[in-house]
Design a protein around this motif. Structure first.
Motif, PDB file in Angstrom:
ATOM      1  N   GLY A  54      21.457  87.588  13.482  1.00 37.39           N
ATOM      2  CA  GLY A  54      21.234  88.268  14.750  1.00 37.39           C
ATOM      3  C   GLY A  54      20.001  89.150  14.717  1.00 37.39           C
ATOM      4  N   LEU A  55      19.818  89.877  13.614  1.00 36.18           N
ATOM      5  CA  LEU A  55      18.624  90.705  13.460  1.00 36.18           C
ATOM      6  C   LEU A  55      17.364  89.842  13.483  1.00 36.18           C
ATOM      7  CD1 LEU A  55      17.219  93.444  12.696  1.00 36.18           C
ATOM      8  CD2 LEU A  55      17.496  92.721  10.312  1.00 36.18           C
ATOM      9  N   ALA A  56      17.364  88.757  12.709  1.00 39.03           N
ATOM     10  CA  ALA A  56      16.192  87.887  12.658  1.00 39.03           C
ATOM     11  C   ALA A  56      15.870  87.326  14.037  1.00 39.03           C
ATOM     12  CB  ALA A  56      16.425  86.761  11.655  1.00 39.03           C
ATOM     13  N   GLY A  57      16.901  86.946  14.779  1.00 34.07           N
ATOM     14  CA  GLY A  57      16.677  86.431  16.124  1.00 34.07           C
ATOM     15  C   GLY A  57      16.093  87.472  17.056  1.00 34.07           C
ATOM     16  N   ALA A  58      16.578  88.712  16.947  1.00 37.09           N
ATOM     17  CA  ALA A  58      16.044  89.791  17.777  1.00 37.09           C
ATOM     18  C   ALA A  58      14.573  90.045  17.457  1.00 37.09           C
ATOM     19  CB  ALA A  58      16.867  91.061  17.571  1.00 37.09           C
ATOM     20  N   ILE A  59      14.242  90.048  16.164  1.00 41.10           N
ATOM     21  CA  ILE A  59      12.849  90.221  15.749  1.00 41.10           C
ATOM     22  C   ILE A  59      11.983  89.110  16.322  1.00 41.10           C
ATOM     23  CG2 ILE A  59      11.310  90.141  13.743  1.00 41.10           C
ATOM     24  CD1 ILE A  59      13.513  91.594  12.161  1.00 41.10           C
TER      25      ILE A  59
END
Length: 350
Positions: A54-59
């Motif tokens: 989820g973090l990687a996708g937000a970035i």
């Protein structure tokens, strides 16, 4: 470069209820890593892969926006929130190791962190607890906050391990972080597709620096770029699959009177060069900085001062220390109170 490894420590006994003996083994391994390297890889941290995804996708979603769109979320440098455009900072100035104050670090970032509204009962120094700006990207806040919550849990777990490793009474370090300055910085090292850059001696992703606070929890791509200074040389570091990188901050160095050293590091993104023109391999990272309470006073603890280890730091408030560091990296004002860290950089092989 000489052979170099970042130790891997499974901290699951502190996360999942291990025995006293198992926790003691973890604490001993962390103590050895902090004395010898200052960087650790941790497994068994308990963060689900879905949170990292989820973090990687937000970035990805945010940094894919056009530059002019991202600039809508620029904030004053003193607030340490929102968007940072490429070449807006020079991290080396936080150490006072560069005479030229032209900003040159080729990364972009987005910062969120603890806000005054998170601690309504406390009288806080507002500069360090600015309210967050959230970009208009679907699901960005939820995904980032989910990671930030988990990173904060891991940071507090690491503080408990540090106390055990240093044979300190419980709460000795945790008591400095009741309403900590806490920042999650999401970094992107890239150029838009199909563009190039002329390479020169100033080209760097993020200049050499130490982190400012107690501990940093770092999620990063396995792409090369991160380098750690050890034994007078710069060494490439990539996290093991599923591991988080942990590095010490300056405040822990002060507390231990340099028996544990904050780790000098930098980022030099991989570049493919043809006829002097380079393209950058994209790299992403997210650093959660756990920096203590702004008004807390930090200096060498009594147990770390003796004839072999005379006091090498004066007492400072967290506010004073962080302010001097940020004035260097973000406002171009050379930090004159970082001579010991600067000497390590200047003496390193380049």
């Amino acid at each position: 470069m000489s052979e170099f490894h970042v130790p891997v420590v499974d901290i699951s006994p502190y996360v999942a209820g291990g025995t006293a003996a198992e926790r003691a083994t973890v604490a001993a391994a962390v103590d050895a890593a902090c004395r010898e390297v200052g960087f650790i890889q941790i497994t068994g941290h308990g963060i689900a892969p879905a949170a990292a995804a989820g973090l990687a996708g937000a970035i990805d979603d945010f940094f894919a926006l056009p530059l002019e769109t991202k600039k809508r979320w620029l904030r004053p440098a003193a607030e340490n929130r929102g968007y940072t455009a490429p070449k807006s900072e020079t991290l080396a100035l936080s150490l006072g190791v560069q005479s030229e104050t032209r900003m040159k670090d080729f990364f972009e970032a987005f910062n969120v962190g603890s806000a005054a509204s998170d601690y309504p009962e406390a009288a806080l120094l507002a500069e360090h607890y600015a309210e967050n700006t959230w970009p208009e990207v679907d699901g960005f806040r939820d995904r980032v906050d989910a990671w930030r919550t988990e990173a904060g849990r891991v940071a507090r777990t690491m503080v408990g391990i540090f106390e055990d490793a240093l044979e300190l009474a419980p709460g000795t370090i945790a008591g400095l972080a009741r309403h900590p300055i806490e920042v999650l910085r999401m970094n992107n090292y890239a150029l838009p597709d199909g563009t190039t850059v002329e390479l020169d001696e100033d080209f760097i992703g993020m200049g050499e620096h130490t982190d400012y606070g107690i501990v940093t929890i770092l999620w990063a791509d396995r792409a090369k770029g991160l380098q750690v200074l050890h034994g007078g040389e710069w060494h490439d570091v990539s996290p093991a699959d599923g591991a988080l990188l942990i590095n010490l901050g300056d405040l822990t160095t002060r507390l231990t009177n340099e028996q544990w050293l904050s780790t000098l590091h930098r980022v030099k993104p991989p570049i493919h060069v043809v006829d002097g023109i380079g393209t950058i391999q994209r790299r992403r990272s997210a650093a959660y900085f756990f920096d203590g309470d702004a008004e807390a006073t930090v200096g060498p603890l009594p147990g770390f001062i003796d004839e072999r280890h005379p006091r090498v730091y004066r007492d400072v408030t967290v506010d004073e220390h962080i302010h001097a560091k940020l004035r260097g990296s973000r406002a171009g004002v050379v930090n004159t109170d970082a001579a010991r860290e600067a000497d390590r950089v200047l003496n390193a092989a380049r």
